[in-house]
Design a protein around this motif. Structure first.
Motif, PDB file in Angstrom:
ATOM      1  N   ASN A  90     -65.449  14.918  11.241  1.00 43.48           N
ATOM      2  CA  ASN A  90     -65.309  15.612   9.954  1.00 43.48           C
ATOM      3  C   ASN A  90     -63.920  15.313   9.393  1.00 43.48           C
ATOM      4  O   ASN A  90     -62.954  16.017   9.683  1.00 43.48           O
ATOM      5  N   GLY A  91     -63.817  14.261   8.608  1.00 50.67           N
ATOM      6  CA  GLY A  91     -62.527  13.844   8.080  1.00 50.67           C
ATOM      7  C   GLY A  91     -61.927  14.813   7.090  1.00 50.67           C
ATOM      8  O   GLY A  91     -60.741  14.700   6.754  1.00 50.67           O
ATOM      9  N   ALA A  92     -62.718  15.787   6.617  1.00 50.99           N
ATOM     10  CA  ALA A  92     -62.213  16.762   5.640  1.00 50.99           C
ATOM     11  C   ALA A  92     -61.608  17.997   6.302  1.00 50.99           C
ATOM     12  O   ALA A  92     -61.157  18.904   5.603  1.00 50.99           O
ATOM     13  N   PHE A  93     -61.608  18.052   7.626  1.00 53.54           N
ATOM     14  CA  PHE A  93     -61.056  19.208   8.327  1.00 53.54           C
ATOM     15  C   PHE A  93     -59.542  18.984   8.464  1.00 53.54           C
ATOM     16  O   PHE A  93     -59.042  18.495   9.473  1.00 53.54           O
ATOM     17  N   HIS A  94     -58.795  19.386   7.430  1.00 54.04           N
ATOM     18  CA  HIS A  94     -57.391  19.019   7.318  1.00 54.04           C
ATOM     19  C   HIS A  94     -56.487  19.809   8.268  1.00 54.04           C
ATOM     20  O   HIS A  94     -55.376  19.361   8.558  1.00 54.04           O
ATOM     21  N   GLN A  95     -56.945  20.958   8.758  1.00 54.84           N
ATOM     22  CA  GLN A  95     -56.145  21.673   9.755  1.00 54.84           C
ATOM     23  C   GLN A  95     -56.022  20.827  11.020  1.00 54.84           C
ATOM     24  O   GLN A  95     -54.965  20.788  11.661  1.00 54.84           O
TER      25      GLN A  95
ATOM     26  N   VAL B  60     -49.223  14.268   7.729  1.00 52.58           N
ATOM     27  CA  VAL B  60     -48.750  15.366   6.881  1.00 52.58           C
ATOM     28  C   VAL B  60     -48.893  14.999   5.412  1.00 52.58           C
ATOM     29  O   VAL B  60     -49.324  15.806   4.579  1.00 52.58           O
ATOM     30  N   GLU B  61     -48.525  13.767   5.069  1.00 58.27           N
ATOM     31  CA  GLU B  61     -48.621  13.342   3.677  1.00 58.27           C
ATOM     32  C   GLU B  61     -50.072  13.364   3.202  1.00 58.27           C
ATOM     33  O   GLU B  61     -50.358  13.719   2.052  1.00 58.27           O
ATOM     34  N   GLN B  62     -51.007  12.998   4.075  1.00 50.38           N
ATOM     35  CA  GLN B  62     -52.424  13.060   3.707  1.00 50.38           C
ATOM     36  C   GLN B  62     -52.862  14.506   3.454  1.00 50.38           C
ATOM     37  O   GLN B  62     -53.633  14.783   2.533  1.00 50.38           O
ATOM     38  N   CYS B  63     -52.353  15.422   4.280  1.00 53.72           N
ATOM     39  CA  CYS B  63     -52.669  16.847   4.080  1.00 53.72           C
ATOM     40  C   CYS B  63     -52.138  17.334   2.733  1.00 53.72           C
ATOM     41  O   CYS B  63     -52.831  18.027   1.983  1.00 53.72           O
ATOM     42  N   LEU B  64     -50.904  16.951   2.418  1.00 54.73           N
ATOM     43  CA  LEU B  64     -50.291  17.407   1.175  1.00 54.73           C
ATOM     44  C   LEU B  64     -50.917  16.737  -0.042  1.00 54.73           C
ATOM     45  O   LEU B  64     -50.877  17.296  -1.152  1.00 54.73           O
TER      46      LEU B  64
ATOM     47  N   GLU C 258     -47.664  25.466   5.524  1.00 57.94           N
ATOM     48  CA  GLU C 258     -47.457  24.925   6.866  1.00 57.94           C
ATOM     49  C   GLU C 258     -47.193  23.420   6.828  1.00 57.94           C
ATOM     50  O   GLU C 258     -46.374  22.897   7.591  1.00 57.94           O
ATOM     51  N   ALA C 259     -47.908  22.732   5.931  1.00 56.51           N
ATOM     52  CA  ALA C 259     -47.704  21.285   5.829  1.00 56.51           C
ATOM     53  C   ALA C 259     -46.327  20.975   5.248  1.00 56.51           C
ATOM     54  O   ALA C 259     -45.644  20.040   5.698  1.00 56.51           O
ATOM     55  N   ILE C 260     -45.918  21.771   4.264  1.00 58.22           N
ATOM     56  CA  ILE C 260     -44.584  21.577   3.681  1.00 58.22           C
ATOM     57  C   ILE C 260     -43.508  21.790   4.740  1.00 58.22           C
ATOM     58  O   ILE C 260     -42.561  21.005   4.876  1.00 58.22           O
ATOM     59  N   GLN C 261     -43.681  22.852   5.522  1.00 57.97           N
ATOM     60  CA  GLN C 261     -42.708  23.152   6.580  1.00 57.97           C
ATOM     61  C   GLN C 261     -42.679  22.024   7.619  1.00 57.97           C
ATOM     62  O   GLN C 261     -41.605  21.603   8.077  1.00 57.97           O
ATOM     63  N   GLN C 262     -43.858  21.506   7.955  1.00 58.37           N
ATOM     64  CA  GLN C 262     -43.913  20.457   8.977  1.00 58.37           C
ATOM     65  C   GLN C 262     -43.256  19.165   8.478  1.00 58.37           C
ATOM     66  O   GLN C 262     -42.563  18.476   9.229  1.00 58.37           O
ATOM     67  N   ARG C 263     -43.475  18.852   7.200  1.00 63.47           N
ATOM     68  CA  ARG C 263     -42.826  17.653   6.667  1.00 63.47           C
ATOM     69  C   ARG C 263     -41.302  17.821   6.703  1.00 63.47           C
ATOM     70  O   ARG C 263     -40.573  16.890   7.065  1.00 63.47           O
ATOM     71  N   ARG C 264     -40.815  19.030   6.348  1.00 62.33           N
ATOM     72  CA  ARG C 264     -39.377  19.263   6.394  1.00 62.33           C
ATOM     73  C   ARG C 264     -38.840  19.093   7.815  1.00 62.33           C
ATOM     74  O   ARG C 264     -37.765  18.528   8.035  1.00 62.33           O
ATOM     75  N   MET C 265     -39.589  19.620   8.767  1.00 59.78           N
ATOM     76  CA  MET C 265     -39.164  19.511  10.159  1.00 59.78           C
ATOM     77  C   MET C 265     -39.105  18.051  10.587  1.00 59.78           C
ATOM     78  O   MET C 265     -38.163  17.615  11.254  1.00 59.78           O
TER      79      MET C 265
ATOM     80  N   MET D 244     -43.986  24.883  16.927  1.00 61.16           N
ATOM     81  CA  MET D 244     -44.739  26.073  16.527  1.00 61.16           C
ATOM     82  C   MET D 244     -46.053  26.125  17.308  1.00 61.16           C
ATOM     83  O   MET D 244     -46.623  25.099  17.652  1.00 61.16           O
ATOM     84  N   LEU D 245     -46.555  27.341  17.541  1.00 64.68           N
ATOM     85  CA  LEU D 245     -47.830  27.498  18.233  1.00 64.68           C
ATOM     86  C   LEU D 245     -48.980  27.153  17.298  1.00 64.68           C
ATOM     87  O   LEU D 245     -48.935  27.425  16.097  1.00 64.68           O
ATOM     88  N   LEU D 246     -50.032  26.536  17.831  1.00 61.31           N
ATOM     89  CA  LEU D 246     -51.232  26.307  17.049  1.00 61.31           C
ATOM     90  C   LEU D 246     -52.200  27.446  17.304  1.00 61.31           C
ATOM     91  O   LEU D 246     -52.270  28.011  18.385  1.00 61.31           O
ATOM     92  N   PHE D 247     -52.985  27.780  16.268  1.00 60.77           N
ATOM     93  CA  PHE D 247     -53.922  28.874  16.389  1.00 60.77           C
ATOM     94  C   PHE D 247     -55.345  28.354  16.383  1.00 60.77           C
ATOM     95  O   PHE D 247     -55.622  27.225  15.995  1.00 60.77           O
TER      96      PHE D 247
END
Length: 749
Positions: free
Chosen positions: A81-86, A108-112, A120-127, A1-4
């Motif tokens: 900035n460890g809180a910038f989860h994107q 990904v697990e840390q994001c979730l 997006e994180a859910i989709q990435q984990r599935r992928m 997927m493209l990043l924005f």
């Protein structure tokens, strides 16, 4: 997927702190990647710890296929900035591309853990799970390659690779979804909808797939099916804000405003701070004429995001509709300053109501046009020469019906000579099945109902018909579809009548005006070339018969009075300085009354309160309600002693109506088109002494009608003589002849 690039909220948060960053982000969004990179690197030279600049460079590297460099950038961002989860989610994708699936899954697990419902994180984990252990190695490698090719802009190669994945694994979600994105971006919406449908089958609990299918179905014109998909996405993920937004927008475009508002309210229950939903709610409330509620909603939006695009202007415009002037001066100053700084603070139509500086209005229009109606990349007309026996002229409007523009234009069109011109109507509005609509259908050689067509489809149709001149009649008013002209479907493109001012669009070549509305000295304030009619640009249908005074008195039962002032202009055109003059006139003229239009309850209540604040009994202000026939409305002017114009947005149709009924109008002229229309009309009827240039002269000119009865009778007699002689308004035939002349004067530029 493209990043924005930077998320909307991040950009807003740094707007005032780092204008250089915002400029670089804007270049990135426009596709100027080299300029964006240079901008971000320049920022880091001054501020090495700017994590947003590092993040943006990481996105540029990722989308260019430089996974290792991007990974290093996102490492740096998270160190700062460890809180910038994107950034963490993006680093996960880079780890995956570099073959470190374990690290990718850990990020990904840390994001979730922080945002369990992040789509997006859910989709990435599935992928990651799908392409990990248990998946055929060749399929996993192909998926990885296809995604990398897509991200690098190698679209054809990505398509082939992902099709190869589906040949081996027809239910592979990542390949189906990515192919759907590719085909959708290429305009193959039906194919995209099919691919997204298969993605939905592959992962029936994935809201993103249903949302994407809904968007593709909407692009195909399958609106009910699209709504069902948005509903399914919301059912799977009640916090999926994009589905609420798209559903509300689609319902609004279908004319289902009440349903759209209900969806927006549901979205705000999920997230009361949803900026887009707040903006949509405010806009929808204005359509229900709930202007005070709309202003309050925009106020909440501004508290969340002080620089949200156009929110300040929308709030003030809603307040003007409600005649709530509590913040008028402060908001007006902020908006004008914002326009001069080329910020998105107000739409041009509303800006005309608070500013008469023609140069500022051009700045406002150019900024709005660049954001809302930019030129399309591929022009449809590219210099071809047409050799038609008649010039093919298309008029584009949503108002070929019971509407002020419709009433003004119909007589002229019925008199157009068909020997040299072939007229096409491009109708974008509703069918009201009125007598006026019937007249329009007969007035044109070709009447094309395009209300259900997409703008690009209409543009291609105009090009296929080899239209010589396309004239937009809406500008920035309701129902505007300027994006039709953005495709450059005709050699000559112009604006006329519906919107009083420059559009600021590089693809609109001409504006049709007159010597008063746009004098030579103000021509530089217009992005278009100016062509001028010999009389006021505003046409008038001579076929309307206005009831005489005796009949008007029966139609409109007024209380006893010594003198009657009136202004039947829109509520948003009234402002504190003008209203103060009106109150002075009532105080100076014993027994006088002021007659206004009653357009909404908020305005009615606020005007009464403002009158009391000026020491005037609100009972001295009358409010006229709408009447079924336009002739009955025009009869009101037979009872008025003098009509008071508004400034800086004059009465246009209302001034023409008053003069046609023999009622004098006192106006104040400024520099903008919208502030000079009444002056143009008064010049045509030979009453230019009623044109003033400041509020003191405006009040003096109006009060003279009450103080000097002989003067008032003389003015009315001159106006009556002009009307009786036929000198004004010009006959429909003369108006048609003049418009035809300027049509032939316009050349491709």
């Amino acid at each position: 997927m493209l990043l924005f690039g930077l998320a909307y909220g991040e950009g807003r948060r740094v707007d005032k702190k780092n204008a250089e960053l915002i400029r670089a982000v804007e270049k990135q969004n426009r596709g100027d990647l080299a300029g964006a990179r240079a901008g971000f690197e320049k920022i880091l030279q001054k501020e090495p710890g700017n994590y947003l600049a590092h993040y943006s460079l990481g996105v540029l590297d990722a989308n260019a296929g430089r996974a290792r460099e991007a990974h290093a950038r996102f490492d740096r961002v998270l160190a700062l900035n460890g809180a910038f989860h994107q950034a963490r989610l993006n680093r996960s994708l880079m780890s995956y591309r570099l073959g470190d699936r374990a690290a990718a899954l850990d990020d990904v697990e840390q994001c979730l853990a922080v945002k369990p419902d992040w789509p997006e994180a859910i989709q990435q984990r599935r992928m990651l799970v799908e392409t990990g252990e248990g998946a055929a190695p060749d399929v996993a490698d192909l998926v990885n390659t296809g995604l990398a090719q897509h991200n690098a802009g190698q679209i054809d190669q990505a398509r082939e690779t992902l099709l190869a994945v589906l040949a081996r694994d027809p239910a592979n979600y990542a390949a189906l979804y990515s192919l759907g994105v590719i085909t959708s971006q290429q305009g193959q919406h039906a194919l995209a909808a099919d691919l997204f449908a298969r993605a939905c089958q592959a992962q029936p609990d994935n809201a993103t797939a249903f949302f994407a299918r809904g968007a593709a179905l909407q692009a195909c014109g399958l609106y009910e099916a699209a709504l069902a998909m948005f509903d399914q996405a919301i059912a799977i993920d009640p916090k999926f804000e994009s589905s609420y937004a798209n559903k509300s927008s689609l319902l609004h475009s279908l004319g289902r405003q009440r349903d759209a508002l209900a969806v927006t309210e549901a979205s705000l229950k999920v997230n009361p701070g949803n900026l887009q939903a707040l903006n949509n709610r405010g806009y929808l409330l204005t359509e229900f004429k709930l202007f005070s509620q709309a202003a309050d909603t925009f106020g909440v939006l501004l508290r969340h995001a002080p620089d949200y695009d156009y929110a300040l202007g929308l709030k003030l415009f809603a307040q003007l509709h409600a005649c709530d002037w509590s913040t008028f001066e402060d908001d007006r100053t902020r908006i004008i300053d914002g326009v001069r700084a080329r910020k998105p603070v107000m739409n041009p139509l509303a800006f005309n109501a608070i500013c008469d500086n023609a140069a500022d209005i051009r700045l406002c229009a150019e900024e709005f046009a660049a954001r809302k109606f930019p030129p399309q990349g591929k022009r449809l007309w590219n210099g071809e020469v047409y050799l038609h026996r008649k010039k093919r002229v298309a008029l584009i409007s949503a108002d070929f019906r019971e509407h002020p523009v419709g009433y003004l234009l119909i007589g002229l069109l019925e008199q157009m000579q068909r020997g040299r011109v072939e007229l096409y109507a491009v109708s974008l509005g509703i069918r009201d099945k009125s007598e006026l609509e019937r007249r329009f259908r007969y007035a044109f050689d070709h009447f094309l109902d395009c209300s259900q067509k997409q703008s690009d489809e209409i543009a291609r149709m105009l090009r296929d018909m080899e239209i010589d001149v396309a004239i937009d009649l809406s500008g920035y008013t309701s129902g505007a579809r300027l994006d039709i002209l953005a495709f450059r479907p005709a050699p000559v493109q112009a604006t006329y009548l519906g919107y009083p001012g420059t559009l600021g669009c590089p693809y609109v070549d001409y504006i049709i005006a007159d010597p008063v509305t746009i004098p030579e000295r103000l021509q530089s304030a217009y992005s278009e070339k100016v062509v001028r009619l010999p009389h006021c640009y505003l046409p008038r249908d001579n076929s309307l018969v206005i009831p005489e005074r005796e009949e008007a008195e029966k139609l409109h039962d007024l209380p006893p009075h010594s003198f009657l002032y009136a202004s039947f202009n829109h509520d948003y055109k009234i402002n504190p300085p003008v209203f103060a003059v009106w109150m002075n006139l009532l105080k100076k003229t014993p027994g006088s009354l002021l007659w206004l239009m009653r357009l909404n309850e908020d305005a009615y209540k606020n005007i009464a309160e403002s009158a009391r604040a000026h020491g005037v009994d609100p009972e001295r202000i009358l409010f006229a309600s709408r009447v079924p026939r336009v002739e009955d409305h025009l009869a009101r002017y037979r009872l008025v002693d003098v009509a008071l114009d508004t400034f800086p947005y004059n009465g246009h149709t209302t001034t023409s109506d008053a003069l046609s009924a023999g009622c004098p109008v006192v106006t104040l002229a400024g520099e903008s088109f919208a502030s000079r229309v009444a002056s143009s009309l008064l010049t045509d009827v030979g009453l230019d002494e009623l044109i003033t240039t400041d509020l003191i002269a405006y009040e003096r000119a109006a009060s003279r009608f009450a103080e000097d009865p002989d003067y008032a009778r003389g003015i009315r007699a001159r106006l009556a003589e002009t009307l009786a002689s036929g000198a004004w308004p010009p006959s429909s035939a003369k108006q048609a002849e003049a418009l035809e002349r300027v049509i032939f004067e316009m050349r491709p530029v």
